[in-house]
Enzyme design. Sequence first.
Site, PDB file in Angstrom:
ATOM      1  N   SER A  96     -60.501 -53.756 -66.662  1.00 48.66           N
ATOM      2  CA  SER A  96     -61.897 -53.419 -66.395  1.00 48.66           C
ATOM      3  C   SER A  96     -62.220 -52.114 -67.108  1.00 48.66           C
ATOM      4  O   SER A  96     -61.769 -51.046 -66.695  1.00 48.66           O
ATOM      5  CB  SER A  96     -62.135 -53.266 -64.883  1.00 48.66           C
ATOM      6  OG  SER A  96     -61.921 -54.489 -64.218  1.00 48.66           O
ATOM      7  N   LYS A 171     -68.496 -57.325 -64.407  1.00 50.31           N
ATOM      8  CA  LYS A 171     -67.498 -56.684 -63.545  1.00 50.31           C
ATOM      9  C   LYS A 171     -68.016 -55.356 -63.004  1.00 50.31           C
ATOM     10  O   LYS A 171     -67.787 -55.012 -61.840  1.00 50.31           O
ATOM     11  CB  LYS A 171     -66.195 -56.453 -64.317  1.00 50.31           C
ATOM     12  CG  LYS A 171     -65.104 -55.707 -63.524  1.00 50.31           C
ATOM     13  CD  LYS A 171     -64.720 -56.436 -62.236  1.00 50.31           C
ATOM     14  CE  LYS A 171     -63.748 -55.642 -61.382  1.00 50.31           C
ATOM     15  NZ  LYS A 171     -62.413 -55.489 -61.977  1.00 50.31           N
ATOM     16  N   LYS A 239     -63.272 -44.919 -61.329  1.00 49.98           N
ATOM     17  CA  LYS A 239     -63.440 -45.177 -62.760  1.00 49.98           C
ATOM     18  C   LYS A 239     -64.513 -46.233 -63.000  1.00 49.98           C
ATOM     19  O   LYS A 239     -65.379 -46.085 -63.870  1.00 49.98           O
ATOM     20  CB  LYS A 239     -62.103 -45.611 -63.357  1.00 49.98           C
ATOM     21  CG  LYS A 239     -62.137 -46.004 -64.823  1.00 49.98           C
ATOM     22  CD  LYS A 239     -62.217 -47.517 -65.028  1.00 49.98           C
ATOM     23  CE  LYS A 239     -61.028 -48.245 -64.457  1.00 49.98           C
ATOM     24  NZ  LYS A 239     -61.094 -49.696 -64.715  1.00 49.98           N
TER      25      LYS A 239
END
Length: 293
Positions: A96, A171, A239
């Site tokens: 990701s 995502k 993140k």
Amino acid sequence: MSTIAFIGLGIMGSPMAVHLSKAGHQVTGYNLSPDRTAPLVEAGGSAADSIAKAVIGADIVAVMVPDSPDVQDVLAAEGGVFDNAPAGALIIDFSSIRPDVTANLAQEAESRGFRIIDAPVSGGQAGAENASLSIMVGGYAEDFEAAKPVLDAVGKTVVHVGPNGAGQTVKAANQLIVAGNIQLLAEAIAFLEAYGVDMPAAVEVLGGGLAGSAVLNQKAQKMLDRSFEPGFRIDLHHKDLGIVTSAAREAGVITPVGALLTQLMASARANGDGGLDHSALFRGVERLAGKVN
């Protein structure tokens, strides 16, 4: 069956590589910590001590590493995939990362004779172990079809969502929704506990109504037990919310709740919870109420 190099055998990558080996693929794994290759070897795969050796003869190169710089290093650094994989190999990036980084790497991959798709996953450690991940895929339709047997071996919901970078964009949206659900679940549980409610009964009835969700099913008990062993670490979710914040700003999209969630996730990290499961946002709710945890 394919010959697969699997780069990155952490909490998610290790069970995914094992599933691929058990499905009959020839899988060679590489990880910075060599001991992480043991489960794959036990499942019939093999281990390599470098990326260069892992990708020798590979039809498919799967990557599952934490962040954008890691993917750039694995693919484009000296001694990486681009330098050593066979021409025409299909690269599946399960990581990701930032959509713009994905798009740039896709251009470089294509210029060097490789095919590539971004295929970030959702479902956490449980999804990886049960081969029930949701996989959102960006790339050419023909590359998606070529990768489908591999994706189906590790995922339950596998959907092509657009060109390179689209998987990462979806995502990012997924992580925004999940973070919001976890934070609200944490607040609801703190609220219920303050009133002495029968907590298992409360969670059961909430799960049967409109408040029910995969987050409630998977994370409520962790909060009740104050047990936050990582299935998906706060560090990684922090993140991911950074990706949302940056991409939203570039697109001129306003995400006020997302901004608050990013700050709450940052606070959790600042208080030493970065290595815990993201359900440990519950600890932040307790801290805000003046409770020591």
